[in-house]
Design an enzyme around this catalytic site. Sequence first.
Site, PDB file in Angstrom:
ATOM      1  N   LYS A 140      -0.518  -4.250  16.391  1.00 54.48           N
ATOM      2  CA  LYS A 140      -0.241  -5.675  16.201  1.00 54.48           C
ATOM      3  C   LYS A 140       0.986  -6.138  16.977  1.00 54.48           C
ATOM      4  O   LYS A 140       0.957  -7.171  17.636  1.00 54.48           O
ATOM      5  CB  LYS A 140      -0.043  -5.990  14.705  1.00 54.48           C
ATOM      6  CG  LYS A 140      -1.256  -5.822  13.839  1.00 54.48           C
ATOM      7  CD  LYS A 140      -1.016  -6.344  12.434  1.00 54.48           C
ATOM      8  CE  LYS A 140       0.073  -5.621  11.682  1.00 54.48           C
ATOM      9  NZ  LYS A 140      -0.263  -4.203  11.414  1.00 54.48           N
ATOM     10  N   ASN A 163       5.300 -11.221  11.310  1.00 51.80           N
ATOM     11  CA  ASN A 163       5.761  -9.862  11.005  1.00 51.80           C
ATOM     12  C   ASN A 163       6.584  -9.277  12.145  1.00 51.80           C
ATOM     13  O   ASN A 163       6.839  -8.079  12.171  1.00 51.80           O
ATOM     14  CB  ASN A 163       4.540  -8.965  10.727  1.00 51.80           C
ATOM     15  CG  ASN A 163       4.896  -7.743   9.919  1.00 51.80           C
ATOM     16  OD1 ASN A 163       5.672  -7.805   8.976  1.00 51.80           O
ATOM     17  ND2 ASN A 163       4.328  -6.605  10.292  1.00 51.80           N
ATOM     18  N   HIS A 213      -2.004   1.371   3.688  1.00 50.68           N
ATOM     19  CA  HIS A 213      -1.507   0.536   2.583  1.00 50.68           C
ATOM     20  C   HIS A 213      -2.451   0.554   1.379  1.00 50.68           C
ATOM     21  O   HIS A 213      -2.539  -0.447   0.645  1.00 50.68           O
ATOM     22  CB  HIS A 213      -1.312  -0.916   3.043  1.00 50.68           C
ATOM     23  CG  HIS A 213      -0.429  -1.067   4.236  1.00 50.68           C
ATOM     24  ND1 HIS A 213       0.840  -0.547   4.293  1.00 50.68           N
ATOM     25  CD2 HIS A 213      -0.649  -1.662   5.442  1.00 50.68           C
ATOM     26  CE1 HIS A 213       1.381  -0.835   5.478  1.00 50.68           C
ATOM     27  NE2 HIS A 213       0.496  -1.496   6.186  1.00 50.68           N
TER      28      HIS A 213
END
Length: 457
Positions: A140, A163, A213
């Site tokens: 990302k 982010n 996650h």
Amino acid sequence: MIVSDVFRGKRYAVLGLARSGIATVACLIESGARVTAWDSNPASIEAVRGSFNRAADESIDRIAFPATGATLEFGDPMEIDLAGFDGIVVSPGVPLNKHPIAMRAKIAGVPIIGDIELFALARPTLPPHKVVGITGTNGKSTTTALIHHIIEQAGFPARMGGNIGLPILGQEPLEPNLHGVGVYVLELSSYQIDLTHSLDCDVAVLLNITPDHLDRYNGFAGYVASKARLFAMQSADHVAVIATEDEPSRGIAASAPAQLREVKAADIDPEAQLGWPSLQGPHNAQNAAVAIAVGRALGINDATIMAALASYASLPHRMQAVGTHNGVLYVNDSKATNAASTAPALGAWPARDGKPRIHWILGGVAKSDNLDECAPYYGNIAHAYTIGEAGHMFADLLRPHMAVDDSEMLSAAVRRAARIAQPGDVVLLSPACASFDQFRDFEARGDAFAAAVNALE
């Protein structure tokens, strides 16, 4: 910072006063909202209290801002009455599947949101612009920075956030220029998407999905569903750029309501990729294919895109060359915190004349008990050096396949690799693990690697 009348007179609680939380409080106050702020760290509360009290006309318990009609108070959302609040803005780090604020907000009928949702709500009041949102398990940050670089090289006004970089609410709004409207480029984690309900990206990007996650979700399916929401929020006339190289991503592509642009790493000409020094390896072929598709969706011509790919410089801690010593290249890929993100780095330097040339430093807090995603590239590895909490386990896993030094400490691993590596080899820190056993975060781990390299005689 972003200021919007859409928040004037509304009431928000802000839970978490790190960088994005502070930017959120400032945005809401400047926009005329009534804010109740809180953090589990008393020092964070006092820092915010002191910062905003300099402009106040009342006591430090309730700070009023007559110019905007805003107020700032401090109170724990777990203790105050939530009736009448328009939203609770939480940090993406708050685990909503475990934190009691989720149930308390649900009982009170108050939505839990993040700073990206506030940005989405403010968009109608901002100057004309577009938004590119990038998500995926791995790649990302590199892809976000690369897309931002391409847009800037094309002359469009651009901001990068989410982010990565500075909080988006703390940045100045974009104004159109002669080249066209501005573009906000947002890296979006699954946590941030969970807290967003109305972000309709002009271009939404999905790189890949692998298990990660899972402590925050109801299994892998829950994690996939979180990523899918970015595309469910899109209008039909917008664009979805999806790398359809794994089954979950193909499933999201099949149901995306926007105009679909499918890409693959194989779309990239290997000879052309050799001319992009900071975008080597199969994972960066996928990143580049996505960035090219986004650039084209924004109307940027291919000549500009290709020149930007060649001039792009690596982000810190992401396949970052930190130096060459005695003909050996040292690469900091500390951001690779799971095996899936490490695997492409191991593929970036194939064996030469049948001789493996990667000296791989790995270890830390393991996210799984295997390195299966890395196994296809074991033939590229001359020697492995394991460190940290997972070091012994990984050393046992790797010994049947390669020479291994159970180094324990990062500095020791660098010194031992330097003694063994030959000119033309690569010493690669790509840990496949989180950093929290020995370091504050992956940045601190990468900085320690660079310092160890610089200390070599």
